[in-house]
Design a protein around this motif. Sequence first.
Motif, PDB file in Angstrom:
ATOM      1  N   ASP A 162       0.610  -1.296   0.053  1.00 45.12           N
ATOM      2  CA  ASP A 162       0.028  -0.021   0.205  1.00 45.12           C
ATOM      3  C   ASP A 162       1.027   1.060  -0.061  1.00 45.12           C
ATOM      4  O   ASP A 162       2.070   1.289   0.302  1.00 45.12           O
ATOM      5  CB  ASP A 162      -0.844   0.210   1.406  1.00 45.12           C
ATOM      6  CG  ASP A 162      -2.132  -1.225   1.278  1.00 45.12           C
ATOM      7  OD1 ASP A 162      -2.116  -1.791  -0.046  1.00 45.12           O
ATOM      8  OD2 ASP A 162      -2.570  -1.124   2.128  1.00 45.12           O
ATOM      9  N   THR A 163       0.426   2.194  -0.476  1.00 43.67           N
ATOM     10  CA  THR A 163       0.935   3.673  -0.211  1.00 43.67           C
ATOM     11  C   THR A 163       0.094   4.590   0.441  1.00 43.67           C
ATOM     12  O   THR A 163      -0.877   4.508   0.238  1.00 43.67           O
ATOM     13  CB  THR A 163       1.408   4.242  -1.758  1.00 43.67           C
ATOM     14  OG1 THR A 163       2.217   3.199  -2.511  1.00 43.67           O
ATOM     15  CG2 THR A 163       2.231   5.469  -1.653  1.00 43.67           C
ATOM     16  N   ALA A 164       0.502   5.257   1.522  1.00 45.03           N
ATOM     17  CA  ALA A 164      -0.075   6.211   2.231  1.00 45.03           C
ATOM     18  C   ALA A 164       0.641   7.715   2.483  1.00 45.03           C
ATOM     19  O   ALA A 164       1.746   7.504   2.331  1.00 45.03           O
ATOM     20  CB  ALA A 164      -0.306   5.566   3.497  1.00 45.03           C
ATOM     21  N   TRP A 165      -0.186   8.642   2.659  1.00 43.72           N
ATOM     22  CA  TRP A 165       0.438  10.088   2.501  1.00 43.72           C
ATOM     23  C   TRP A 165      -0.583  10.849   3.071  1.00 43.72           C
ATOM     24  O   TRP A 165      -1.725  10.673   2.903  1.00 43.72           O
ATOM     25  CB  TRP A 165       1.280  10.344   1.159  1.00 43.72           C
ATOM     26  CG  TRP A 165       0.235  10.771   0.140  1.00 43.72           C
ATOM     27  CD1 TRP A 165      -0.561  12.026  -0.426  1.00 43.72           C
ATOM     28  CD2 TRP A 165      -0.499   9.803  -0.947  1.00 43.72           C
ATOM     29  NE1 TRP A 165      -1.348  11.762  -1.450  1.00 43.72           N
ATOM     30  CE2 TRP A 165      -1.542  10.553  -1.542  1.00 43.72           C
ATOM     31  CE3 TRP A 165      -0.680   8.357  -0.991  1.00 43.72           C
ATOM     32  CZ2 TRP A 165      -2.336   9.918  -2.655  1.00 43.72           C
ATOM     33  CZ3 TRP A 165      -1.423   7.781  -1.912  1.00 43.72           C
ATOM     34  CH2 TRP A 165      -2.566   8.756  -2.776  1.00 43.72           C
ATOM     35  N   ALA A 172      -5.818  12.326   4.528  1.00 45.38           N
ATOM     36  CA  ALA A 172      -5.146  10.917   4.497  1.00 45.38           C
ATOM     37  C   ALA A 172      -5.632  10.182   3.464  1.00 45.38           C
ATOM     38  O   ALA A 172      -6.631  10.210   3.297  1.00 45.38           O
ATOM     39  CB  ALA A 172      -4.880  10.187   5.668  1.00 45.38           C
ATOM     40  N   ARG A 173      -4.570   9.797   2.481  1.00 40.28           N
ATOM     41  CA  ARG A 173      -4.851   9.021   1.333  1.00 40.28           C
ATOM     42  C   ARG A 173      -4.224   7.760   1.624  1.00 40.28           C
ATOM     43  O   ARG A 173      -2.926   7.630   1.952  1.00 40.28           O
ATOM     44  CB  ARG A 173      -4.402   9.772   0.299  1.00 40.28           C
ATOM     45  CG  ARG A 173      -5.280  10.782  -0.095  1.00 40.28           C
ATOM     46  CD  ARG A 173      -6.581  10.371  -0.980  1.00 40.28           C
ATOM     47  NE  ARG A 173      -6.522   9.555  -2.074  1.00 40.28           N
ATOM     48  CZ  ARG A 173      -6.372   9.756  -3.470  1.00 40.28           C
ATOM     49  NH1 ARG A 173      -5.994  11.221  -3.547  1.00 40.28           N
ATOM     50  NH2 ARG A 173      -6.162   9.013  -4.213  1.00 40.28           N
ATOM     51  N   GLN A 174      -4.942   6.557   1.029  1.00 43.60           N
ATOM     52  CA  GLN A 174      -3.977   5.283   1.000  1.00 43.60           C
ATOM     53  C   GLN A 174      -4.515   4.533  -0.290  1.00 43.60           C
ATOM     54  O   GLN A 174      -5.842   4.580  -0.516  1.00 43.60           O
ATOM     55  CB  GLN A 174      -4.348   4.248   2.101  1.00 43.60           C
ATOM     56  CG  GLN A 174      -3.548   3.358   2.287  1.00 43.60           C
ATOM     57  CD  GLN A 174      -3.536   2.679   3.479  1.00 43.60           C
ATOM     58  OE1 GLN A 174      -3.777   3.257   4.584  1.00 43.60           O
ATOM     59  NE2 GLN A 174      -3.017   1.215   3.767  1.00 43.60           N
ATOM     60  N   THR A 175      -3.568   4.100  -1.174  1.00 41.68           N
ATOM     61  CA  THR A 175      -4.164   3.192  -2.269  1.00 41.68           C
ATOM     62  C   THR A 175      -3.486   1.929  -2.116  1.00 41.68           C
ATOM     63  O   THR A 175      -2.534   1.716  -1.578  1.00 41.68           O
ATOM     64  CB  THR A 175      -3.634   3.834  -3.468  1.00 41.68           C
ATOM     65  OG1 THR A 175      -2.140   4.320  -3.365  1.00 41.68           O
ATOM     66  CG2 THR A 175      -4.533   5.224  -3.772  1.00 41.68           C
ATOM     67  N   GLY A 176      -3.822   0.913  -2.877  1.00 43.33           N
ATOM     68  CA  GLY A 176      -3.389  -0.396  -3.085  1.00 43.33           C
ATOM     69  C   GLY A 176      -4.245  -1.341  -3.648  1.00 43.33           C
ATOM     70  O   GLY A 176      -5.596  -1.164  -3.412  1.00 43.33           O
ATOM     71  N   GLY A 218       4.719  11.814   4.416  1.00 44.34           N
ATOM     72  CA  GLY A 218       5.147  10.536   3.551  1.00 44.34           C
ATOM     73  C   GLY A 218       5.358  10.955   2.148  1.00 44.34           C
ATOM     74  O   GLY A 218       5.584  12.187   2.051  1.00 44.34           O
ATOM     75  N   PRO A 219       5.007  10.102   1.010  1.00 36.15           N
ATOM     76  CA  PRO A 219       4.451   9.000   1.067  1.00 36.15           C
ATOM     77  C   PRO A 219       5.374   7.888   1.537  1.00 36.15           C
ATOM     78  O   PRO A 219       6.552   8.183   1.606  1.00 36.15           O
ATOM     79  CB  PRO A 219       4.090   8.670  -0.318  1.00 36.15           C
ATOM     80  CG  PRO A 219       5.267   9.462  -1.232  1.00 36.15           C
ATOM     81  CD  PRO A 219       5.580  10.717  -0.444  1.00 36.15           C
ATOM     82  N   VAL A 220       4.862   6.649   2.298  1.00 39.86           N
ATOM     83  CA  VAL A 220       5.335   5.780   2.404  1.00 39.86           C
ATOM     84  C   VAL A 220       4.651   4.466   1.785  1.00 39.86           C
ATOM     85  O   VAL A 220       3.378   4.657   1.429  1.00 39.86           O
ATOM     86  CB  VAL A 220       5.140   5.256   4.087  1.00 39.86           C
ATOM     87  CG1 VAL A 220       6.141   6.500   4.969  1.00 39.86           C
ATOM     88  CG2 VAL A 220       3.908   5.280   4.441  1.00 39.86           C
TER      89      VAL A 220
END
Length: 273
Positions: A162-165, A172-176, A218-220
């Motif tokens: 996943d990527t979060a930033w 806050a956003r998170q994709t995956g 982030g992003p992480v």
Amino acid sequence: MTRYGKLIGLVAAGVLAAAAAGAHAGVIRLEDGNTVALFDPTAAALQFAWYVDGTNYLREQGFWYRLDGEGAGGEAPLADLGLVSAVPLDTTGDGLDDMLRLKYAQGGLTVEVIYTLVGGTDGSGWADLTEVIRFTNRRTVPVVTHFFQYVDFDLSAGGAADTAWIHGGNTARQTGDGLDLAETVDTPPPTQYAAALTPEIRDALGDGGPTNLGLAPGPVTGDATWSFQWDFSLPAGGSYIISKDKSLIVPEPATVVLMGLGAAALGLRRRKR
Ligand SMILES: [Ca+2]
Ligand SMILES: [Ca+2]
Ligand SMILES: [Ca+2]
């Protein structure tokens, strides 16, 4: 089966049933449309599941607090304040609870959390959860408060890719794996925030010492988590309200249909050749 065998069987069944009941004691279920959310108001992982169209995407979401001049100096889960009441409500009249009102209090400081779950139609891949947190200080002195929301979603398989930033200071956003999650703080924006890989933030909140997130947007990429921190002084007799909205979007059915048509067209072309 011998009499003793039967007796042991009965005792074992009783123990298993009691264990199952114990594991589910206090769990509150909200459901609306295609979505189900599970809560344990006395646990650090206050919300521990969020299903959309049958798949759970949430590992843990909880609130933590630190009050200047009180406690051992570190953060504590909101449950440590003391649960006063947990009331699920059906606001849509379909027989399924879709709202949860929680109240915690200690020595004149009250924290109320209201969750409202809104699901989409089956297979739509869309769901929404709003949270309103209200602090009230009935003490005669101000309370300097540091309040944290900690969130660990796993969108890709096992949450590993996943990527979060954090962007704009309040979202806050998170994709995956083609999924897209956004949480926006409507008011007021957090003072500090961080996106980091598990278990960095969770460990910092539970380490017994004071933690401040800084500004780490982030992003992480990996097993991503994020946290918001609000620092504020609650005057005697005053209140403070945080309002947030989280929505999860799986690729739209229209997109999936188009992808399917594209694949079919490709197959047709191949067959023509
Ligand atoms: Ca309902
Ligand atoms: Ca800490
Ligand atoms: Ca994660």
